[in-house]
Design a protein around this motif. Structure first.
Motif, PDB file in Angstrom:
ATOM      1  N   GLY A 138       1.357   0.092   7.475  1.00  0.00           N
ATOM      2  CA  GLY A 138       0.259   0.753   8.169  1.00  0.00           C
ATOM      3  C   GLY A 138      -1.035   0.775   7.381  1.00  0.00           C
ATOM      4  N   GLY A 139      -2.069   1.240   8.067  1.00  0.00           N
ATOM      5  CA  GLY A 139      -3.380   1.348   7.453  1.00  0.00           C
ATOM      6  C   GLY A 139      -3.423   2.356   6.321  1.00  0.00           C
ATOM      7  N   TYR A 140      -2.552   3.358   6.385  1.00  0.00           N
ATOM      8  CA  TYR A 140      -2.508   4.375   5.329  1.00  0.00           C
ATOM      9  C   TYR A 140      -2.294   3.711   3.963  1.00  0.00           C
ATOM     10  CZ  TYR A 140      -1.313   8.766   3.003  1.00  0.00           C
ATOM     11  OH  TYR A 140      -1.306   9.850   2.170  1.00  0.00           O
ATOM     12  N   GLN A 141      -1.379   2.762   3.910  1.00  0.00           N
ATOM     13  CA  GLN A 141      -1.088   2.064   2.661  1.00  0.00           C
ATOM     14  C   GLN A 141      -2.303   1.278   2.170  1.00  0.00           C
ATOM     15  OE1 GLN A 141       1.591   2.579   1.014  1.00  0.00           O
ATOM     16  NE2 GLN A 141       2.798   3.589   2.580  1.00  0.00           N
ATOM     17  N   GLU A 142      -3.079   0.739   3.104  1.00  0.00           N
ATOM     18  CA  GLU A 142      -4.258  -0.026   2.715  1.00  0.00           C
ATOM     19  C   GLU A 142      -5.376   0.885   2.222  1.00  0.00           C
ATOM     20  OE1 GLU A 142      -5.518  -3.273   5.174  1.00  0.00           O
ATOM     21  OE2 GLU A 142      -3.512  -3.451   6.028  1.00  0.00           O
ATOM     22  N   VAL A 143      -5.573   2.015   2.882  1.00  0.00           N
ATOM     23  CA  VAL A 143      -6.617   2.956   2.460  1.00  0.00           C
ATOM     24  C   VAL A 143      -6.338   3.445   1.041  1.00  0.00           C
ATOM     25  CG1 VAL A 143      -7.594   5.258   2.860  1.00  0.00           C
ATOM     26  CG2 VAL A 143      -7.293   3.678   4.772  1.00  0.00           C
ATOM     27  N   TYR A 144      -5.072   3.717   0.737  1.00  0.00           N
ATOM     28  CA  TYR A 144      -4.713   4.234  -0.576  1.00  0.00           C
ATOM     29  C   TYR A 144      -4.419   3.150  -1.604  1.00  0.00           C
ATOM     30  CZ  TYR A 144      -5.102   8.872   1.138  1.00  0.00           C
ATOM     31  OH  TYR A 144      -5.631  10.027   1.644  1.00  0.00           O
ATOM     32  N   GLY A 145      -4.571   1.887  -1.216  1.00  0.00           N
ATOM     33  CA  GLY A 145      -4.478   0.784  -2.163  1.00  0.00           C
ATOM     34  C   GLY A 145      -3.082   0.447  -2.634  1.00  0.00           C
ATOM     35  N   THR A 146      -2.050   0.924  -1.941  1.00  0.00           N
ATOM     36  CA  THR A 146      -0.693   0.619  -2.368  1.00  0.00           C
ATOM     37  C   THR A 146      -0.181  -0.684  -1.764  1.00  0.00           C
ATOM     38  OG1 THR A 146       0.159   2.033  -0.609  1.00  0.00           O
ATOM     39  CG2 THR A 146      -0.064   3.024  -2.781  1.00  0.00           C
ATOM     40  N   ARG A 147      -0.896  -1.212  -0.779  1.00  0.00           N
ATOM     41  CA  ARG A 147      -0.529  -2.507  -0.193  1.00  0.00           C
ATOM     42  C   ARG A 147      -1.650  -3.483  -0.481  1.00  0.00           C
ATOM     43  NH1 ARG A 147       0.402  -2.950   6.014  1.00  0.00           N
ATOM     44  NH2 ARG A 147      -0.843  -4.790   6.240  1.00  0.00           N
ATOM     45  N   ARG A 148      -1.355  -4.499  -1.227  1.00  0.00           N
ATOM     46  CA  ARG A 148      -2.391  -5.436  -1.643  1.00  0.00           C
ATOM     47  C   ARG A 148      -2.284  -6.793  -0.947  1.00  0.00           C
ATOM     48  NH1 ARG A 148      -4.617  -2.163  -4.946  1.00  0.00           N
ATOM     49  NH2 ARG A 148      -3.700  -1.235  -6.757  1.00  0.00           N
ATOM     50  N   ARG A 149      -1.088  -7.159  -0.485  1.00  0.00           N
ATOM     51  CA  ARG A 149      -0.903  -8.443   0.192  1.00  0.00           C
ATOM     52  C   ARG A 149      -0.944  -8.230   1.700  1.00  0.00           C
ATOM     53  NH1 ARG A 149       4.224 -11.368  -1.388  1.00  0.00           N
ATOM     54  NH2 ARG A 149       3.258 -12.820   0.039  1.00  0.00           N
ATOM     55  N   ASN A 150      -1.402  -9.237   2.411  1.00  0.00           N
ATOM     56  CA  ASN A 150      -1.429  -9.224   3.872  1.00  0.00           C
ATOM     57  C   ASN A 150      -2.158  -8.004   4.439  1.00  0.00           C
ATOM     58  OD1 ASN A 150       0.203 -11.557   3.810  1.00  0.00           O
ATOM     59  ND2 ASN A 150       2.008 -10.280   3.586  1.00  0.00           N
ATOM     60  N   THR A 151      -3.266  -7.658   3.833  1.00  0.00           N
ATOM     61  CA  THR A 151      -4.030  -6.507   4.311  1.00  0.00           C
ATOM     62  C   THR A 151      -4.813  -6.878   5.565  1.00  0.00           C
ATOM     63  OG1 THR A 151      -5.866  -7.030   2.849  1.00  0.00           O
ATOM     64  CG2 THR A 151      -4.224  -5.484   2.013  1.00  0.00           C
ATOM     65  N   VAL A 152      -5.085  -5.875   6.366  1.00  0.00           N
ATOM     66  CA  VAL A 152      -5.803  -6.066   7.619  1.00  0.00           C
ATOM     67  C   VAL A 152      -7.152  -5.354   7.587  1.00  0.00           C
ATOM     68  CG1 VAL A 152      -5.711  -5.653  10.099  1.00  0.00           C
ATOM     69  CG2 VAL A 152      -3.638  -6.310   8.889  1.00  0.00           C
TER      70      VAL A 152
ATOM     71  N   GLU B 261     -19.528   5.790   7.274  1.00  0.00           N
ATOM     72  CA  GLU B 261     -20.610   6.372   6.473  1.00  0.00           C
ATOM     73  C   GLU B 261     -20.106   7.094   5.227  1.00  0.00           C
ATOM     74  OE1 GLU B 261     -23.060   8.636   9.166  1.00  0.00           O
ATOM     75  OE2 GLU B 261     -23.614   6.838  10.294  1.00  0.00           O
ATOM     76  N   PHE B 262     -19.198   6.427   4.500  1.00  0.00           N
ATOM     77  CA  PHE B 262     -18.737   6.919   3.211  1.00  0.00           C
ATOM     78  C   PHE B 262     -19.356   6.066   2.124  1.00  0.00           C
ATOM     79  CE2 PHE B 262     -15.048   8.427   5.772  1.00  0.00           C
ATOM     80  CZ  PHE B 262     -15.205   9.778   5.511  1.00  0.00           C
ATOM     81  N   SER B 263     -19.565   6.658   0.954  1.00  0.00           N
ATOM     82  CA  SER B 263     -20.198   5.915  -0.131  1.00  0.00           C
ATOM     83  C   SER B 263     -19.193   5.267  -1.081  1.00  0.00           C
ATOM     84  CB  SER B 263     -21.134   6.838  -0.916  1.00  0.00           C
ATOM     85  OG  SER B 263     -20.409   7.950  -1.421  1.00  0.00           O
ATOM     86  N   SER B 264     -17.923   5.708  -1.047  1.00  0.00           N
ATOM     87  CA  SER B 264     -16.942   5.138  -1.959  1.00  0.00           C
ATOM     88  C   SER B 264     -15.542   5.200  -1.348  1.00  0.00           C
ATOM     89  CB  SER B 264     -16.940   5.893  -3.287  1.00  0.00           C
ATOM     90  OG  SER B 264     -16.445   7.214  -3.095  1.00  0.00           O
ATOM     91  N   VAL B 265     -14.663   4.350  -1.868  1.00  0.00           N
ATOM     92  CA  VAL B 265     -13.275   4.342  -1.409  1.00  0.00           C
ATOM     93  C   VAL B 265     -12.606   5.665  -1.776  1.00  0.00           C
ATOM     94  CG1 VAL B 265     -11.026   3.212  -1.657  1.00  0.00           C
ATOM     95  CG2 VAL B 265     -13.087   1.832  -1.471  1.00  0.00           C
ATOM     96  N   SER B 266     -12.934   6.237  -2.929  1.00  0.00           N
ATOM     97  CA  SER B 266     -12.328   7.512  -3.321  1.00  0.00           C
ATOM     98  C   SER B 266     -12.709   8.621  -2.342  1.00  0.00           C
ATOM     99  CB  SER B 266     -12.699   7.893  -4.754  1.00  0.00           C
ATOM    100  OG  SER B 266     -14.083   8.045  -4.887  1.00  0.00           O
ATOM    101  N   GLN B 267     -13.937   8.609  -1.849  1.00  0.00           N
ATOM    102  CA  GLN B 267     -14.359   9.600  -0.851  1.00  0.00           C
ATOM    103  C   GLN B 267     -13.592   9.384   0.455  1.00  0.00           C
ATOM    104  OE1 GLN B 267     -18.387   9.200   0.584  1.00  0.00           O
ATOM    105  NE2 GLN B 267     -18.515  11.370   1.143  1.00  0.00           N
ATOM    106  N   LEU B 268     -13.438   8.127   0.868  1.00  0.00           N
ATOM    107  CA  LEU B 268     -12.662   7.809   2.068  1.00  0.00           C
ATOM    108  C   LEU B 268     -11.230   8.298   1.917  1.00  0.00           C
ATOM    109  CD1 LEU B 268     -12.100   6.359   4.785  1.00  0.00           C
ATOM    110  CD2 LEU B 268     -11.697   4.275   3.446  1.00  0.00           C
ATOM    111  N   ARG B 269     -10.611   8.031   0.770  1.00  0.00           N
ATOM    112  CA  ARG B 269      -9.220   8.442   0.550  1.00  0.00           C
ATOM    113  C   ARG B 269      -9.055   9.955   0.649  1.00  0.00           C
ATOM    114  NH1 ARG B 269      -8.297   4.231  -4.398  1.00  0.00           N
ATOM    115  NH2 ARG B 269      -7.787   2.450  -3.063  1.00  0.00           N
ATOM    116  N   GLU B 270      -9.976  10.684   0.065  1.00  0.00           N
ATOM    117  CA  GLU B 270      -9.880  12.145   0.094  1.00  0.00           C
ATOM    118  C   GLU B 270      -9.968  12.672   1.525  1.00  0.00           C
ATOM    119  OE1 GLU B 270     -12.603  15.899  -1.312  1.00  0.00           O
ATOM    120  OE2 GLU B 270     -12.484  14.175  -2.658  1.00  0.00           O
TER     121      GLU B 270
END
Length: 179
Positions: free
Chosen positions: A64-78, A89-98
């Protein structure tokens, strides 16, 4: 999408010793306006396997997308995380994750496990202006479609028709029998 969904369903059924349909419906795409409604749609999608009773939390579903947002899935990302940052309208991936984690946690507490038809059956979901623009862009295919409000969103789609008595059945999560 038909090939991907077919292979996923076959693999899961084979691994779990199941038979029958894995997906409830065929693949359906809808135009979603960027911003809060897109965020709500992403959360809804990540809860699909929770609603199906396959996992208790989206972090347990490896595809799922959850794994991609949190960076635990690196292959075959969508997901295009840089693009997602821009439209949400987020400035960083860490802000998106939170914030994304908060959206998931809130949805797990408040959702009752039912499908929300405006995500699964509509042609477009958004503001009235977005819906009118989408309808116009569809030309002759968009003209016979109805615009209606569904909660905080406006939807372009077919009005639901009731062709018989309403027996009061609700969709419920499909849970795997554990024996």
């Amino acid at each position: 999408m038909q090939l991907v969904s077919g292979r996923v369903g076959q693999e899961y059924n084979q691994r779990k010793g199941r038979k029958g349909a894995f997906w409830e419906d065929r693949y359906h795409a809808a135009a979603i306006e960027s911003g809060p409604l897109l965020a709500r749609c992403l959360t809804y999608i990540d809860l699909n396997m929770v609603r199906a009773g396959v996992v208790k939390h989206p972090s347990e579903w490896p595809h799922g997308g959850y794994q991609e947002v949190y960076g635990t899935r690196r292959r075959n990302t969508v997901l295009d995380l840089d693009g997602l940052l821009g439209v949400l309208e987020f400035s960083s991936v860490s802000q998106l994750r939170e914030v994304y984690g908060d959206w998931i946690d809130e949805a797990l507490l408040t959702e009752d496990g039912l499908r929300e038809e405006h995500w699964t059956r509509s042609i477009a979901v958004g503001s009235p202006d977005f819906i009118r623009q989408t309808q116009a862009a569809l030309g002759a295919r968009g003209k016979p479609r109805d615009i209606f409000q569904c909660g905080e969103a406006f939807v372009l789609g077919e009005a639901e028709e009731n062709y018989g008595p309403d027996f009061g059945f609700n969709n419920r999560a499909i849970a795997l029998e554990k024996g």
